[in-house]
Design a protein around this motif. Structure first.
Motif, PDB file in Angstrom:
ATOM      1  N   MET A   1       0.850  -1.197   0.000  1.00 43.09           N
ATOM      2  CA  MET A   1       0.000   0.000   0.000  1.00 43.09           C
ATOM      3  C   MET A   1       0.882   1.242   0.000  1.00 43.09           C
ATOM      4  N   LEU A   2       0.684   2.089  -0.986  1.00 45.20           N
ATOM      5  CA  LEU A   2       1.418   3.339  -1.070  1.00 45.20           C
ATOM      6  C   LEU A   2       0.598   4.476  -0.475  1.00 45.20           C
ATOM      7  N   PRO A   3       1.242   5.502   0.079  1.00 46.75           N
ATOM      8  CA  PRO A   3       0.497   6.674   0.538  1.00 46.75           C
ATOM      9  C   PRO A   3      -0.110   7.406  -0.650  1.00 46.75           C
ATOM     10  N   THR A   4      -1.162   8.163  -0.408  1.00 46.60           N
ATOM     11  CA  THR A   4      -1.770   8.917  -1.506  1.00 46.60           C
ATOM     12  C   THR A   4      -0.926  10.123  -1.889  1.00 46.60           C
ATOM     13  N   ARG A   5      -0.161  10.643  -0.914  1.00 45.58           N
ATOM     14  CA  ARG A   5       0.711  11.783  -1.218  1.00 45.58           C
ATOM     15  C   ARG A   5       1.946  11.719  -0.325  1.00 45.58           C
ATOM     16  N   LEU A   6       3.038  12.248  -0.834  1.00 45.28           N
ATOM     17  CA  LEU A   6       4.267  12.275  -0.048  1.00 45.28           C
ATOM     18  C   LEU A   6       5.122  13.463  -0.450  1.00 45.28           C
ATOM     19  N   VAL A   7       6.150  13.711   0.353  1.00 46.49           N
ATOM     20  CA  VAL A   7       7.116  14.768   0.095  1.00 46.49           C
ATOM     21  C   VAL A   7       8.461  14.127  -0.207  1.00 46.49           C
ATOM     22  N   LEU A   8       9.110  14.632  -1.242  1.00 44.37           N
ATOM     23  CA  LEU A   8      10.454  14.198  -1.611  1.00 44.37           C
ATOM     24  C   LEU A   8      11.387  15.388  -1.458  1.00 44.37           C
ATOM     25  N   VAL A   9      12.422  15.228  -0.614  1.00 44.25           N
ATOM     26  CA  VAL A   9      13.365  16.308  -0.361  1.00 44.25           C
ATOM     27  C   VAL A   9      14.756  15.838  -0.768  1.00 44.25           C
ATOM     28  N   ASP A  10      15.284  16.426  -1.847  1.00 42.36           N
ATOM     29  CA  ASP A  10      16.590  16.030  -2.378  1.00 42.36           C
ATOM     30  C   ASP A  10      17.095  17.159  -3.259  1.00 42.36           C
ATOM     31  N   ASP A  11      18.385  17.498  -3.137  1.00 43.99           N
ATOM     32  CA  ASP A  11      18.915  18.616  -3.931  1.00 43.99           C
ATOM     33  C   ASP A  11      19.382  18.200  -5.311  1.00 43.99           C
ATOM     34  N   SER A  25       3.456   7.757 -11.468  1.00 43.40           N
ATOM     35  CA  SER A  25       2.920   6.708 -12.339  1.00 43.40           C
ATOM     36  C   SER A  25       2.231   5.610 -11.531  1.00 43.40           C
ATOM     37  N   LEU A  26       2.552   5.546 -10.224  1.00 42.49           N
ATOM     38  CA  LEU A  26       1.928   4.572  -9.328  1.00 42.49           C
ATOM     39  C   LEU A  26       0.738   5.172  -8.587  1.00 42.49           C
ATOM     40  N   GLY A  27       0.390   6.423  -8.931  1.00 40.74           N
ATOM     41  CA  GLY A  27      -0.779   7.057  -8.343  1.00 40.74           C
ATOM     42  C   GLY A  27      -0.510   7.876  -7.102  1.00 40.74           C
ATOM     43  N   VAL A  28       0.764   8.186  -6.828  1.00 43.71           N
ATOM     44  CA  VAL A  28       1.110   8.969  -5.643  1.00 43.71           C
ATOM     45  C   VAL A  28       1.254  10.441  -6.025  1.00 43.71           C
ATOM     46  N   GLU A  29       0.660  11.326  -5.240  1.00 38.27           N
ATOM     47  CA  GLU A  29       0.844  12.763  -5.422  1.00 38.27           C
ATOM     48  C   GLU A  29       2.149  13.164  -4.740  1.00 38.27           C
ATOM     49  N   PHE A 107      14.456   2.859  -8.658  1.00 39.56           N
ATOM     50  CA  PHE A 107      13.217   3.512  -8.240  1.00 39.56           C
ATOM     51  C   PHE A 107      12.202   2.496  -7.714  1.00 39.56           C
ATOM     52  N   GLU A 108      12.182   1.309  -8.303  1.00 37.06           N
ATOM     53  CA  GLU A 108      11.267   0.275  -7.823  1.00 37.06           C
ATOM     54  C   GLU A 108      11.581  -0.111  -6.386  1.00 37.06           C
ATOM     55  N   GLN A 109      12.884  -0.125  -6.036  1.00 38.65           N
ATOM     56  CA  GLN A 109      13.258  -0.421  -4.662  1.00 38.65           C
ATOM     57  C   GLN A 109      12.748   0.658  -3.707  1.00 38.65           C
ATOM     58  N   VAL A 110      12.786   1.909  -4.165  1.00 39.54           N
ATOM     59  CA  VAL A 110      12.278   3.005  -3.335  1.00 39.54           C
ATOM     60  C   VAL A 110      10.783   2.831  -3.092  1.00 39.54           C
ATOM     61  N   SER A 111      10.020   2.546  -4.147  1.00 38.86           N
ATOM     62  CA  SER A 111       8.571   2.399  -3.983  1.00 38.86           C
ATOM     63  C   SER A 111       8.232   1.189  -3.112  1.00 38.86           C
ATOM     64  N   LEU A 112       9.012   0.110  -3.217  1.00 45.27           N
ATOM     65  CA  LEU A 112       8.782  -1.066  -2.367  1.00 45.27           C
ATOM     66  C   LEU A 112       9.088  -0.744  -0.907  1.00 45.27           C
ATOM     67  N   ALA A 113      10.152   0.032  -0.683  1.00 42.57           N
ATOM     68  CA  ALA A 113      10.490   0.422   0.686  1.00 42.57           C
ATOM     69  C   ALA A 113       9.402   1.310   1.278  1.00 42.57           C
ATOM     70  N   ILE A 114       8.866   2.226   0.469  1.00 48.63           N
ATOM     71  CA  ILE A 114       7.772   3.087   0.937  1.00 48.63           C
ATOM     72  C   ILE A 114       6.578   2.234   1.353  1.00 48.63           C
ATOM     73  N   GLN A 115       6.250   1.239   0.534  1.00 50.98           N
ATOM     74  CA  GLN A 115       5.132   0.361   0.866  1.00 50.98           C
ATOM     75  C   GLN A 115       5.382  -0.396   2.168  1.00 50.98           C
ATOM     76  N   ALA A 116       6.626  -0.881   2.352  1.00 48.44           N
ATOM     77  CA  ALA A 116       6.951  -1.640   3.556  1.00 48.44           C
ATOM     78  C   ALA A 116       6.790  -0.783   4.804  1.00 48.44           C
ATOM     79  N   VAL A 117       7.271   0.467   4.738  1.00 53.10           N
ATOM     80  CA  VAL A 117       7.128   1.372   5.885  1.00 53.10           C
ATOM     81  C   VAL A 117       5.664   1.719   6.107  1.00 53.10           C
ATOM     82  N   GLN A 118       4.942   1.970   5.020  1.00 49.23           N
ATOM     83  CA  GLN A 118       3.542   2.380   5.123  1.00 49.23           C
ATOM     84  C   GLN A 118       2.689   1.305   5.771  1.00 49.23           C
ATOM     85  N   ARG A 119       2.996   0.030   5.503  1.00 52.99           N
ATOM     86  CA  ARG A 119       2.234  -1.063   6.111  1.00 52.99           C
ATOM     87  C   ARG A 119       2.357  -1.048   7.629  1.00 52.99           C
TER      88      ARG A 119
END
Length: 227
Positions: A1-11, A25-29, A107-119
């Motif tokens: 499960m991905l969050p509906t919206r998130l913040v990305l902070v990177d220079d 592309s995965l539906g996240v704002e 990037f797929e690893q990032v989205s999988l990690a987000i899902q793992a934390v979100q669960r």
């Protein structure tokens, strides 16, 4: 499960744009910031569902940024950074991050990690303890017994929040209560007032500050508040 919206902070602008496209592309704002100070100065900085952070940032360093966020939100925090060192993992975990990925990373690893934390991010159902506003003593008492000294302006703000009973108090309502009129630049001073009140609470207690902003709308006290 991905969050509906998130913040990305990177220079890294290119990295930010590419990762943002992948997540969208995965539906996240996705809202991006290239400087941590810009995030902290933005409306609703602590209202996002999830945070993906680098460590080496302009403005507040990533580790310190995590500490600031953890004072005001229990949202998921994922660190994606190229910083290496024997103490890096310990520092970010102690600061409050949920997971750490070392660049380069797919990037797929990032989205999988987000899902793992979100669960795991769903908070347990617990009875929220009340904060108490004592107008006679001009102080706010936290559930852990800590006492926060309040200015006259703080008292007016907290009285508005008390009367709202958990609902959002609009900026217009606070302006009327405080007699504030926006300057020629549109600044009504509310952001500074709320910032100082939050800092007083943070200095008095390690509990998460329940005073939160609602982007472009107003403020809400996300805990029971009684007098």
């Amino acid at each position: 499960m991905l969050p509906t919206r998130l913040v990305l902070v990177d220079d890294d602008v290119v990295y930010c744009e590419c990762l943002s496209q992948h997540l969208r592309s995965l539906g996240v704002e996705v809202t991006t910031f290239f400087d941590s100070n810009d995030l902290l100065a933005s409306d609703g900085a602590y209202d996002h569902e999830f945070y993906v952070l680098d460590l080496g940032l302009p403005g507040v360093d990533g580790v310190e940024l995590i500490k600031v966020l953890r004072k005001r939100t229990q949202a998921g925090v994922l660190v994606v950074s190229g910083r290496l060192g024997p103490d890096v993992f310990r520092q970010i975990v102690e600061a409050g991050a949920d997971m750490y990925l070392v660049k380069p990373v797919q990037f797929e690893q990032v989205s999988l990690a987000i899902q793992a934390v979100q669960r795991r991010a769903a908070p347990p159902v617990v009875r929220a303890e009340a904060w108490r506003l004592n107008r006679q003593q001009a102080e706010l008492q936290a559930p852990d017994g800590a006492r926060v000294p309040l200015s006259d302006t703080d008292l007016q703000v907290l009285q508005c929040l008390l009367e709202a009973r958990g609902e959002t108090v609009t900026r217009d309502a606070l302006r009327q209560r405080l007699g504030r009129v926006p300057s020629a630049q549109g600044d009504d001073g509310l952001n500074a007032i709320i910032y100082r009140l939050r800092r007083r609470i943070e200095r008095a207690t390690p509990l998460m500050v329940p005073l939160q902003s609602r982007s472009r709308v107003g403020y809400v006290f996300k805990a029971p508040l009684v007098d």
